[in-house]
Structure formats: structure tokens, C-alpha cells
Design a protein around this motif. Structure first.
Motif, PDB file in Angstrom:
ATOM      1  N   ILE A   2      51.922 -41.036  88.790  1.00  9.45           N
ATOM      2  CA  ILE A   2      51.230 -42.191  88.210  1.00  9.45           C
ATOM      3  C   ILE A   2      49.789 -42.226  88.692  1.00  9.45           C
ATOM      4  CG2 ILE A   2      51.154 -44.711  88.207  1.00  9.45           C
ATOM      5  CD1 ILE A   2      54.208 -44.657  88.302  1.00  9.45           C
ATOM      6  N   MET A   3      49.588 -41.885  89.970  1.00 11.67           N
ATOM      7  CA  MET A   3      48.232 -41.871  90.507  1.00 11.67           C
ATOM      8  C   MET A   3      47.386 -40.811  89.813  1.00 11.67           C
ATOM      9  SD  MET A   3      49.175 -42.513  94.532  1.00 11.67           S
ATOM     10  CE  MET A   3      47.868 -41.493  95.056  1.00 11.67           C
ATOM     11  N   LEU A   4      47.984 -39.650  89.531  1.00 13.74           N
ATOM     12  CA  LEU A   4      47.249 -38.583  88.852  1.00 13.74           C
ATOM     13  C   LEU A   4      46.848 -39.013  87.447  1.00 13.74           C
ATOM     14  CD1 LEU A   4      46.353 -35.569  88.580  1.00 13.74           C
ATOM     15  CD2 LEU A   4      48.635 -35.164  87.672  1.00 13.74           C
ATOM     16  N   LEU A   5      47.774 -39.597  86.715  1.00  9.21           N
ATOM     17  CA  LEU A   5      47.468 -40.010  85.353  1.00  9.21           C
ATOM     18  C   LEU A   5      46.447 -41.145  85.325  1.00  9.21           C
ATOM     19  CD1 LEU A   5      51.028 -39.811  83.813  1.00  9.21           C
ATOM     20  CD2 LEU A   5      49.163 -38.186  83.557  1.00  9.21           C
ATOM     21  N   MET A  97      46.556 -49.557  89.636  1.00  9.72           N
ATOM     22  CA  MET A  97      47.922 -49.240  90.058  1.00  9.72           C
ATOM     23  C   MET A  97      47.911 -48.262  91.229  1.00  9.72           C
ATOM     24  SD  MET A  97      50.851 -50.149  89.339  1.00  9.72           S
ATOM     25  CE  MET A  97      52.543 -49.760  89.230  1.00  9.72           C
ATOM     26  N   GLN A  98      46.932 -47.377  91.247  1.00 11.71           N
ATOM     27  CA  GLN A  98      46.787 -46.415  92.325  1.00 11.71           C
ATOM     28  C   GLN A  98      46.580 -47.117  93.664  1.00 11.71           C
ATOM     29  OE1 GLN A  98      43.587 -43.760  91.630  1.00 11.71           O
ATOM     30  NE2 GLN A  98      43.910 -42.557  93.468  1.00 11.71           N
ATOM     31  N   SER A  99      45.901 -48.251  93.646  1.00 13.62           N
ATOM     32  CA  SER A  99      45.643 -49.003  94.866  1.00 13.62           C
ATOM     33  C   SER A  99      46.942 -49.488  95.501  1.00 13.62           C
ATOM     34  CB  SER A  99      44.750 -50.207  94.569  1.00 13.62           C
ATOM     35  OG  SER A  99      43.550 -49.806  93.998  1.00 13.62           O
ATOM     36  N   PHE A 100      47.933 -49.784  94.681  1.00 16.54           N
ATOM     37  CA  PHE A 100      49.208 -50.264  95.208  1.00 16.54           C
ATOM     38  C   PHE A 100      50.194 -49.138  95.477  1.00 16.54           C
ATOM     39  CE2 PHE A 100      47.603 -53.911  92.765  1.00 16.54           C
ATOM     40  CZ  PHE A 100      47.584 -54.846  93.782  1.00 16.54           C
ATOM     41  N   MET A 101      50.119 -48.065  94.705  1.00 16.17           N
ATOM     42  CA  MET A 101      51.109 -46.999  94.824  1.00 16.17           C
ATOM     43  C   MET A 101      50.903 -46.150  96.073  1.00 16.17           C
ATOM     44  SD  MET A 101      53.166 -47.554  92.428  1.00 16.17           S
ATOM     45  CE  MET A 101      54.168 -46.106  92.378  1.00 16.17           C
ATOM     46  N   PHE A 102      49.671 -45.915  96.475  1.00 13.75           N
ATOM     47  CA  PHE A 102      49.434 -45.098  97.665  1.00 13.75           C
ATOM     48  C   PHE A 102      49.979 -45.766  98.927  1.00 13.75           C
ATOM     49  CE2 PHE A 102      46.548 -43.171 100.910  1.00 13.75           C
ATOM     50  CZ  PHE A 102      47.095 -41.889 100.838  1.00 13.75           C
ATOM     51  N   PRO A 103      49.705 -47.055  99.183  1.00 13.84           N
ATOM     52  CA  PRO A 103      50.321 -47.699 100.348  1.00 13.84           C
ATOM     53  C   PRO A 103      51.849 -47.787 100.229  1.00 13.84           C
ATOM     54  CG  PRO A 103      48.486 -49.015  99.588  1.00 13.84           C
ATOM     55  CD  PRO A 103      48.707 -47.936  98.586  1.00 13.84           C
ATOM     56  N   ALA A 104      52.359 -47.962  99.004  1.00 12.23           N
ATOM     57  CA  ALA A 104      53.810 -48.000  98.820  1.00 12.23           C
ATOM     58  C   ALA A 104      54.436 -46.652  99.178  1.00 12.23           C
ATOM     59  CB  ALA A 104      54.153 -48.385  97.394  1.00 12.23           C
ATOM     60  N   GLY A 105      53.773 -45.573  98.805  1.00 11.77           N
ATOM     61  CA  GLY A 105      54.253 -44.241  99.164  1.00 11.77           C
ATOM     62  C   GLY A 105      54.215 -44.010 100.666  1.00 11.77           C
TER      63      GLY A 105
END
Length: 134
Positions: A2-5, A97-105
Motif C-alpha cells: 500500500i505504501m508503494l502504491l 495512508m503511508q503515514s499510518f501504515m509505517f508505524p503500524a508495521g
């Protein structure tokens, strides 16, 4: 993924076509499945060769130690990157969305690392089951 897209959309400044989403996701999945297949074949080959030639093997405490060291690695790398990944909280003007997904990962990585350290016998049993040793 998702971060890549999301990064590609931000770089090109327009939406990616649905067909491209399907193509990118399916190519990543196919590549991962082919890699997992070859890794599995290689590991089975090495393990069968090792069983036939030598009687030396790792005991359970050594394998638990290796899993705990991997857990420590996951924890340290997650804790090192977590403060920087939460920097979007200071500047809430541009939230993606990338801002939330990286810390979630990173939090997921931290939880897995803690689980590897605290419950290494579970992971040892799971890995032995997957290798067909139990």
C-alpha cells in the motif's frame, strides 16, 4: 505494498488505474510464491542432505536462543525507527495512508519480536512441525 502504491500516486500526481493495481499486486504475489517454493525446495534438500551425512544437529535450547536473538533484532530495529515514523503527528497537515501504515508495521514488528523472545518454545514447535520433524 500500500505504501508503494501510495508513493507512486503521489509521485505521478494522478490515480493509478485499477488494472495496474491488479497487475502490481498479482506480480508481487506470484514473485513471492515462486520465491517461497524455491526456498522450500532448497531447505528440504539441505535438510535431507544433512540428515543422511551427519548426526550433528542443533538442540532445542540452541534453536530457542537463535529465535530469541532474532526477536531482539526485530525489537531493536522497530524501536530505532518508531520515533521517526511518528513524526507525522507533529505536522498533521499532510496525512496519508503511508503515514499510518509505517508505524503500524513497526508496531507489528515489535510485537512479533516480543513474542519471539517470550514464547520461543511455540515458535520452535511450529518450525519443527513445518520442517516435518515432529
Amino acid at each position: 505494498m500500500i505504501m508503494l502504491l501510495a508513493s507512486v500516486e503521489q509521485y505521478t500526481n494522478h490515480q493509478i488505474n485499477t488494472g495496474w493495481y491488479i497487475t502490481i499486486v498479482s506480480s508481487i504475489l506470484i514473485t513471492g510464491l515462486i520465491s517461497a517454493f524455491f526456498l522450500n525446495r532448497t531447505a528440504n534438500s539441505v535438510l535431507s542432505y544433512n540428515d543422511n551425512k551427519t548426526t550433528h544437529s542443533l538442540n532445542n535450547s540452541t534453536e530457542k536462543l537463535i529465535l530469541q536473538v532474532a526477536g531482539i533484532y526485530f525489537i531493536v530495529t522497530a524501536l530505532a525507527q518508531l520515533p521517526r515514523s511518528l513524526s507525522f503527528l507533529v505536522q498533521p497537515a499532510d496525512l496519508y495512508m503511508q503515514s499510518f501504515m509505517f508505524p503500524a508495521g513497526l508496531l507489528f514488528q515489535l510485537i512479533i519480536g516480543l513474542w519471539l523472545i517470550s514464547n520461543s518454545s511455540f515458535w520452535l514447535g511450529l518450525l519443527q512441525k513445518l520442517r516435518g520433524r515432529q
